[in-house]
Design a protein around this motif. Sequence first.
Motif, PDB file in Angstrom:
ATOM      1  N   PRO A 546       0.806  -1.229   0.000  1.00 26.24           N
ATOM      2  CA  PRO A 546       0.000   0.000   0.000  1.00 26.24           C
ATOM      3  C   PRO A 546       0.833   1.270   0.000  1.00 26.24           C
ATOM      4  CG  PRO A 546      -0.899  -1.591   1.549  1.00 26.24           C
ATOM      5  CD  PRO A 546       0.402  -2.145   1.083  1.00 26.24           C
ATOM      6  N   PHE A 547       1.989   1.227   0.619  1.00 29.22           N
ATOM      7  CA  PHE A 547       2.861   2.405   0.657  1.00 29.22           C
ATOM      8  C   PHE A 547       3.269   2.809  -0.752  1.00 29.22           C
ATOM      9  CE2 PHE A 547       6.859   4.637   0.965  1.00 29.22           C
ATOM     10  CZ  PHE A 547       6.711   5.442   2.081  1.00 29.22           C
ATOM     11  N   PHE A 548       3.690   1.867  -1.566  1.00 28.76           N
ATOM     12  CA  PHE A 548       4.198   2.179  -2.900  1.00 28.76           C
ATOM     13  C   PHE A 548       3.072   2.449  -3.891  1.00 28.76           C
ATOM     14  CE2 PHE A 548       7.622  -0.138  -0.824  1.00 28.76           C
ATOM     15  CZ  PHE A 548       8.670   0.738  -1.032  1.00 28.76           C
ATOM     16  N   ILE A 549       1.924   1.867  -3.673  1.00 28.26           N
ATOM     17  CA  ILE A 549       0.791   2.147  -4.569  1.00 28.26           C
ATOM     18  C   ILE A 549       0.375   3.608  -4.433  1.00 28.26           C
ATOM     19  CG2 ILE A 549      -1.645   1.651  -4.979  1.00 28.26           C
ATOM     20  CD1 ILE A 549      -1.036  -1.265  -4.261  1.00 28.26           C
ATOM     21  N   GLY A 550       0.281   4.106  -3.189  1.00 29.33           N
ATOM     22  CA  GLY A 550      -0.072   5.507  -2.989  1.00 29.33           C
ATOM     23  C   GLY A 550       0.936   6.441  -3.624  1.00 29.33           C
TER      24      GLY A 550
END
Length: 617
Positions: A546-550
């Motif tokens: 989720p960190f990198f998707i955002g």
Amino acid sequence: MVSSSIEGAEDALVTTGARWARLPLRWRRVGFAVLVVSTILLMLGLMTWTLGAGGYDWLDGLLIVCFAMTLPWTVIGFWNAVVGFIILRTAPEPAHALYPPAASVDDAAPIIADSALLSCIRNEDVTSVVRNLDRMLDELDAAGVQDRFTLYVLSDSTWPEVIAAEEEQVGRLRSRWNGVIEVVYRRRSSNPGYKAGNIGDFCARWGAEHDFMLVLDADSLMAAATILRMVRLLQARPGLGILQTLTVGLPSDSAFARPFQFGMRLGMKSYSIGSAWWQADAGSYWGHNALIRLRPFVAHCALPRIAGKGPLSGAILSHDQLEAAWMRRAGYEVRVMPIEGGSWEEHPPTLLEFVRRDLRWCQGNMQYLRLGRDEIAGLHPVSRWQLRLAVMMFLASPAWLMLMLVGVLRLGFDGEGPVYRPETGLALFALVMTMVFAPKLATIIDALSSAAGRARFGGGLRLGISSLAEIGFAALLAPIMAIAHTLFLAELALGRAMVWGAQRRALHGVRWRDAVRRLWPQTLIGGLGVAWLSLHAPPGAVVISPFFIGALFAIPIAVTTASPALGRLVAWLGLWRTPDEVEPVAILRAARPECGAASVQPLLATGWREQTAEALD
């Protein structure tokens, strides 16, 4: 020192509210510290166990250190929410349970103190500023207390066209209130000290003429009932130096501001009540929408310049935390009034404006690292921790970024066995997410538990959908901000300072090229992270992805959420509706007639696609 027995008075707290609110102050603070430290140790133990699947090396040590740096702010927020939720559910009037003098103030008591309303502006849309001030003066006049207030419009503007507009608009305001409420306009030709210097100049010129000052930002709006309640409380409590209101966002048609202010509305109530439980007389001051006793402020809260060179020297930007700490050091209480309603501010309408405002706070908070011994000598222990947490709030961002980057890289070296224990990793991820969103979850549960609470947000279904959408939005926003903070901290270390510019508060679109120019680092980091995960994605990868998707979608998020047409559409649909939109009070209806469902009519007439294309052109 006016209040030499604040601690004793707090220990004598007696109320009919929650049992926790009746605990002696010393017990509350010690108990809260034990909860925070125990939770941090538990989290670190779980993290260490998770990393031990393939043995330990120096990278594991780095991950543990980074994780430890992220925990204080998260854990304190979690326990604030837990304590706040307990008090919300057990005390009929939480604010009165926490601070009984607030309940004993007579709402019919005469206003005998003389107060100054300070509107601090710099290159602002003066039409909006004057409109808000005019509504506030209207209500004070209707309350019959106009002779006890003087309005000061304190300008640091430098743009010729803005200066001309200020002189014209404020001139009209003075003419309208001539003989009723005095309106003073003063513009500094230069702005040393920025906002704090602006207020300092007021104190030197007019401070001796007034008892209290109500500090306002350019986007502030306050109801007369709230102002008068604050004045009466300071009149009745000579030892109360600063009274900070619980400030919420003005209704907005911005697709970026709506979920942000909805999330703030959810998280602020339980968080503020919980923090007021242990901070008590050493509370926070957020720099605006607060009433301040002038005599001790002038005597004890003058800001020095930080010696040396570089971006962390010179005038102190984040003045409010220091002023609160020094007011408490002088023996005066600093209180947060955790009551919703009657105090508003305006949130940035776009992601780019939000980032810019946050980086200015970052630079100001980092200046606390350069404070000398005289500035911090004799501070109350709670005040010291508030200054430390103000720094840790931003230092946690590079720690999170390093944690994610090293964690992802290690996933690609899963040779003879897993480098993480997936079962404890998932448990740790769930625990961290619960703690991060605990303040919002507490208020959601409290609101859903009663028909009146659900109705304040437009109904249970709308509250549920809006809450889920906001949590998703916050999860996407967090990595964008963490990377922005990290890059800016690196620039500070290299000697680059933030330029103090005017904020764009009006609804406006964001061009693709501007978003690319500002957010390409987030996109690059997000893209590399997602690509690496796609090649090396064990079951535990969900903990990090989720960190990198955002981060990957930072640019389209910035452009899309800045669309005025999309903002009006979600406002018309009622997504992220706040109590101020469900039941707007009179001053809010007068000051913000363009917001809400009515503003969608032009949207429906011209078409959503056409307006979106025009906004982004």
